[in-house]
Design a protein around this motif. Sequence first.
Motif, short mmCIF file in Angstrom:
data_model
loop_
_atom_site.label_atom_id
_atom_site.label_comp_id
_atom_site.label_asym_id
_atom_site.label_seq_id
_atom_site.Cartn_x
_atom_site.Cartn_y
_atom_site.Cartn_z
N GLY A 54 0.86 -2.38 -3.25
CA GLY A 54 -0.34 -3.21 -2.36
C GLY A 54 0.35 -3.55 -1.03
N GLN A 55 1.55 -4.03 -0.92
CA GLN A 55 2.36 -4.35 0.32
C GLN A 55 2.57 -2.97 1.24
OE1 GLN A 55 6.31 -5.52 0.21
NE2 GLN A 55 6.58 -6.00 2.26
N GLU A 56 2.83 -1.78 0.51
CA GLU A 56 3.22 -0.69 1.15
C GLU A 56 1.81 -0.08 1.90
OE1 GLU A 56 5.77 0.79 1.53
OE2 GLU A 56 7.38 -0.27 0.26
N LEU A 57 0.80 -0.40 1.33
CA LEU A 57 -0.75 0.00 1.82
C LEU A 57 -1.12 -0.93 3.10
CD1 LEU A 57 -2.31 1.18 -1.39
CD2 LEU A 57 -1.54 2.75 0.35
N GLN A 100 1.27 -1.93 5.28
CA GLN A 100 2.40 -1.65 6.31
C GLN A 100 2.01 -0.42 7.20
OE1 GLN A 100 6.17 -1.42 4.68
NE2 GLN A 100 6.53 -3.65 4.50
N PRO A 101 2.08 -0.44 8.34
CA PRO A 101 1.78 0.89 9.14
C PRO A 101 3.08 2.01 8.66
CG PRO A 101 2.47 -0.75 10.50
CD PRO A 101 2.09 -1.35 9.21
N ARG A 117 1.08 -9.37 9.97
CA ARG A 117 1.71 -8.68 10.83
C ARG A 117 0.98 -7.57 11.42
NH1 ARG A 117 5.65 -5.57 8.48
NH2 ARG A 117 6.63 -5.19 10.45
N ALA A 118 0.04 -7.39 10.49
CA ALA A 118 -0.97 -5.95 11.01
C ALA A 118 -1.87 -6.16 12.12
CB ALA A 118 -1.30 -5.38 9.64
N LYS A 119 -2.22 -5.07 12.58
CA LYS A 119 -3.32 -5.05 13.66
C LYS A 119 -4.33 -4.25 13.11
CE LYS A 119 -0.77 -6.11 17.88
NZ LYS A 119 0.56 -6.40 17.16
#
Length: 350
Positions: A157-160, A162-163, A229-231
């Motif tokens: 779930g985390q990996e998906l 993360q860019p 952290r994501a955009k």
Amino acid sequence: DETTAKRKDAHLDLCATGDVEPQQNSTLLECVRLVHCAMPELDAGDLDLSTRFLGKRLHCPLLITGMTGGTERAGRVNKDLATLAERYGLAFGVGSQRAMSEAPERAASFQVRDVAPSVALLGNIGLYQAARLGVDGVRRLMEAIEADGMALHLNAGQELTQPEGDRDFRGGYAVVEGLVKAFGSRLLVKETGCGIGPEVARRLKELGVSNIDVSGLGGTSWVRVEQLRAKGLLAELGAEFSGWGIPTAAAVASVRQAVGPEVRLVASGGIRTGLDVAKVLALGADVAGMALPLFKAQQEGGLEGAEKALQLILAGLRQAMLLTGSRGCAELRRHPVIKTGELKDWLAAL
Ligand code: FNR
């Protein structure tokens, strides 16, 4: 490399101050009630909470689960929390040793044996990093910190969210199989807040895995951390999925049912009080695990602050033991456990 260390620092900042426990998520431990015993017939001094884990005896069935390492700040967290683990007879895990495999000079921040000589100690690496490092590379990480075992973390779930995260999740069981052959009962497979369910647990057991930490939904959400952290698209996906996962209470009860009594089962993910610890033990866990609350207490008040937080948790656990009339963990498990509401729905389906 640099980016791993930078990302880890951003993670620590978010966990220390950010909203990484989505309010709408629940462990479903509120659906669990233990039964009061009006006549406990026990002296508080007679409680024996000890249990075996990774070949060692814990004074108390609690694991401070893997969080950090790789920077000076992370090293302080590890030293302080490992000191408490030694003082109170708990197990302790360091965070992902990926930073250490990329830059061996970072090893010192993972070293805790000077303050925790007798603690049951876990190293830590991600499933797909373990595949890249190979069995010998993983063994070197474990030996470099004189650990008693190795935690292999799962975090799809985390990996998906993360860019730079993994997108190819094939071949995971084959990696686990190779590691089980090499590490045997020193291997622990853990999630990171989305939970391990009975189907996956059963397959892990068939491969010979003897320690599982379900790390379910209801506490720290790594999808939420990455969302912050994501955009753009990933931020929106992160918001959509930060409530994704198997609630800790549902995961631990269903996995215990699926794998039988031999597997050592850790329940983490949103465990916040001593009463929570007692509830997961009653649901079938051998050991309860905690990360965020002790990290936060350490960041706010250092070793002393973390010790205060831990003392409250231990006092709550002891009180729950006394009030259920349980001298030890096995006795607690023999008493009835009430499961209500949504938890019942999960357990009917799993
Ligand atoms: C984590 N967690 C984690 N897990 C892991 O296997 N390797 C790691 O490097 C990390 N890093 C990490 C850092 C911080 C600051 C936190 C709070 C957590 C996940 C942790 O071990 C645990 O599975 C989840 O956090 C759920 O437990 P809590 O936090 O809800 O008690």
